[in-house]
Design a protein around this motif. Structure first.
Motif, mmCIF file in Angstrom:
data_model
loop_
_atom_site.group_PDB
_atom_site.id
_atom_site.type_symbol
_atom_site.label_atom_id
_atom_site.label_comp_id
_atom_site.label_asym_id
_atom_site.label_seq_id
_atom_site.Cartn_x
_atom_site.Cartn_y
_atom_site.Cartn_z
ATOM 1 N N HIS A 146 0.945 -1.265 0.018
ATOM 2 C CA HIS A 146 -0.157 0.144 -0.113
ATOM 3 C C HIS A 146 0.739 1.097 0.049
ATOM 4 O O HIS A 146 0.390 2.226 -0.399
ATOM 5 C CB HIS A 146 -0.885 0.082 1.211
ATOM 6 C CG HIS A 146 -2.110 -0.890 1.094
ATOM 7 N ND1 HIS A 146 -2.390 -1.865 2.095
ATOM 8 C CD2 HIS A 146 -3.105 -1.458 -0.081
ATOM 9 C CE1 HIS A 146 -3.334 -2.545 1.589
ATOM 10 N NE2 HIS A 146 -3.802 -2.127 0.565
ATOM 11 N N THR A 147 2.143 1.198 0.547
ATOM 12 C CA THR A 147 3.201 2.216 0.508
ATOM 13 C C THR A 147 3.756 2.398 -0.646
ATOM 14 O O THR A 147 3.906 3.692 -1.167
ATOM 15 C CB THR A 147 3.809 2.242 1.531
ATOM 16 O OG1 THR A 147 2.933 2.148 2.783
ATOM 17 C CG2 THR A 147 4.753 3.311 1.868
ATOM 18 N N HIS A 148 4.252 1.486 -1.410
ATOM 19 C CA HIS A 148 5.385 1.492 -2.422
ATOM 20 C C HIS A 148 4.946 0.769 -3.673
ATOM 21 O O HIS A 148 5.678 1.265 -4.687
ATOM 22 C CB HIS A 148 6.628 0.728 -1.701
ATOM 23 C CG HIS A 148 7.198 1.345 -0.480
ATOM 24 N ND1 HIS A 148 7.750 2.716 -0.520
ATOM 25 C CD2 HIS A 148 7.325 0.937 0.703
ATOM 26 C CE1 HIS A 148 8.146 3.093 0.782
ATOM 27 N NE2 HIS A 148 7.544 1.940 1.341
ATOM 28 N N ALA A 149 3.977 -0.059 -3.727
ATOM 29 C CA ALA A 149 3.813 -0.900 -4.964
ATOM 30 C C ALA A 149 2.892 0.181 -5.786
ATOM 31 O O ALA A 149 2.349 1.158 -5.539
ATOM 32 C CB ALA A 149 2.846 -2.121 -4.702
ATOM 33 N N ARG A 150 2.994 -0.247 -7.057
ATOM 34 C CA ARG A 150 2.092 0.607 -8.107
ATOM 35 C C ARG A 150 0.595 0.271 -7.923
ATOM 36 O O ARG A 150 0.247 -0.542 -7.258
ATOM 37 C CB ARG A 150 2.429 -0.251 -9.589
ATOM 38 C CG ARG A 150 3.806 -0.154 -9.940
ATOM 39 C CD ARG A 150 4.186 -0.572 -11.249
ATOM 40 N NE ARG A 150 3.862 -1.997 -11.308
ATOM 41 C CZ ARG A 150 4.203 -2.922 -12.390
ATOM 42 N NH1 ARG A 150 4.475 -2.351 -13.491
ATOM 43 N NH2 ARG A 150 4.066 -4.240 -12.272
ATOM 44 N N LEU A 151 -0.194 1.206 -8.206
ATOM 45 C CA LEU A 151 -1.737 1.232 -7.922
ATOM 46 C C LEU A 151 -1.987 -0.161 -8.627
ATOM 47 O O LEU A 151 -2.805 -0.751 -8.081
ATOM 48 C CB LEU A 151 -2.294 2.429 -8.747
ATOM 49 C CG LEU A 151 -3.745 2.185 -8.476
ATOM 50 C CD1 LEU A 151 -4.053 2.466 -7.106
ATOM 51 C CD2 LEU A 151 -4.366 3.532 -9.203
ATOM 52 N N VAL A 152 -1.826 -0.875 -9.725
ATOM 53 C CA VAL A 152 -2.343 -1.866 -10.262
ATOM 54 C C VAL A 152 -2.146 -3.172 -9.394
ATOM 55 O O VAL A 152 -2.777 -4.017 -9.155
ATOM 56 C CB VAL A 152 -1.793 -2.179 -11.820
ATOM 57 C CG1 VAL A 152 -0.368 -2.386 -11.718
ATOM 58 C CG2 VAL A 152 -2.635 -3.352 -12.199
#
Length: 309
Positions: A17-23
């Motif tokens: 939720h902090t670092h990953a891409r939105l997808v």
């Protein structure tokens, strides 16, 4: 048998939720917090170009904005993972793009010259154009035409099937990416060809999968790649190795909750560190959590992942 503690799961979720891409965030939500398929598809839209193809780094090692068949196939992996319907505009546009590429080239080229114009991993560097049907990504793309039937100017399925089966009959050994392309095709191909294909690729997959845990720290085909859930037709081939692979993934989770790629670029180091590596961490973290959930290896969490690669 190791399990991922709920605390470590929450740490992984926080990383996503902090670092990953939105997808990848939306894919995590789809599998673990009742997120929707439509939310995942909406998150894919920014990666799609006017020609219907996909680019913009959806495959983190290719930062090219323009469309390519391989990037489009990666986007369709997300669509399949959330059971998106073939009538979805994103899928319709992507399939039209793949149809147009085939009409122009007679196959789906893996590498494009334009890839060299933007940051990319050295293994994606274009040197010379392909001239014949390439199993990677061709076999996988054929699967999408089975899943999402299109109106074609002619019935190309007999031609495509002959290409993928002839290549398989003549091949002494497939590489890991060709094997993955065939595996994904087998997930989408209708019977009776489906069972025939599975039987034909089993010997190749047995050869390509690395079952020695001491080698899993390097880039190799891990057992979970081919048996992402207990229902996989390849799980019985690697049951013991899959159990060890699950233990290995739990033991090698980073302190920040992520799982990191076992490879790195030898060029464009700043882009690797600031963008590509982080994108991979997000994608791999969600994928690994799906593996663990599929095998009930997360404490206090019921299996909610279908585990599709």
């Amino acid at each position: 048998m190791k399990t991922l503690s709920l605390q470590r799961f929450r740490l992984a979720a926080d990383f996503v939720h902090t670092h990953a891409r939105l997808v990848d965030q939306r894919l995590f939500e789809y599998y673990f917090t009742n997120g929707s398929s439509e939310d995942v598809m909406e998150a894919l839209v920014p990666y799609q170009n006017e020609d219907g193809g996909v680019g913009h780094g959806i495959e983190p090692d290719i930062r090219m904005k323009a469309s390519s068949p391989i990037a489009t196939s990666v986007a369709l992996q997300y669509a399949k993972a959330v059971n998106a319907k073939g009538s979805h505009p994103f899928i319709q546009k992507a399939m039209n793009y793949l149809s147009s590429v085939y009409a122009e080239s007679g196959f789906w080229p893996l590498k494009l010259k334009a890839m060299n114009n933007e940051p990319h991993a050295e293994w994606w560097h274009f040197t010379e154009p392909a001239t014949t049907f390439e199993i990677n990504p061709g076999a996988e793309i054929l699967g999408y035409f089975h899943s999402y039937p299109q109106i074609l100017e002619q019935d190309l399925f007999p031609i495509w099937h002959e290409q993928v089966f002839t290549y398989l009959e003549d091949a002494e050994k497939l590489d890991m990416h060709e094997s993955l392309a065939y595996m994904r095709l087998s997930q989408m191909m209708p019977s009776p060809g489906k069972n025939q294909l599975i039987d034909m690729i089993k010997p190749h997959i047995r050869k390509v999968v690395t079952t020695d845990p001491s080698k899993w720290g390097a880039y190799c085909a891990k057992p979970l790649w081919f048996a992402p859930n207990p229902e996989s037709p390849f799980f019985p081939m690697f049951e013991e190795s899959v159990i060890k692979n699950l233990d290995y993934e739990i033991a090698t989770q980073d302190k920040n909750g992520a799982w990191s790629p076992s490879w790195e670029w030898k060029q464009y180091g700043d882009v690797w560190e600031s963008q590509a590596r982080k994108d991979w961490q997000g994608e791999l973290t969600v994928k690994t959590l799906r593996y663990l959930a599929s095998y009930n290896r997360i404490e206090g969490l019921n299996s909610s992942s279908e585990g599709a690669v």
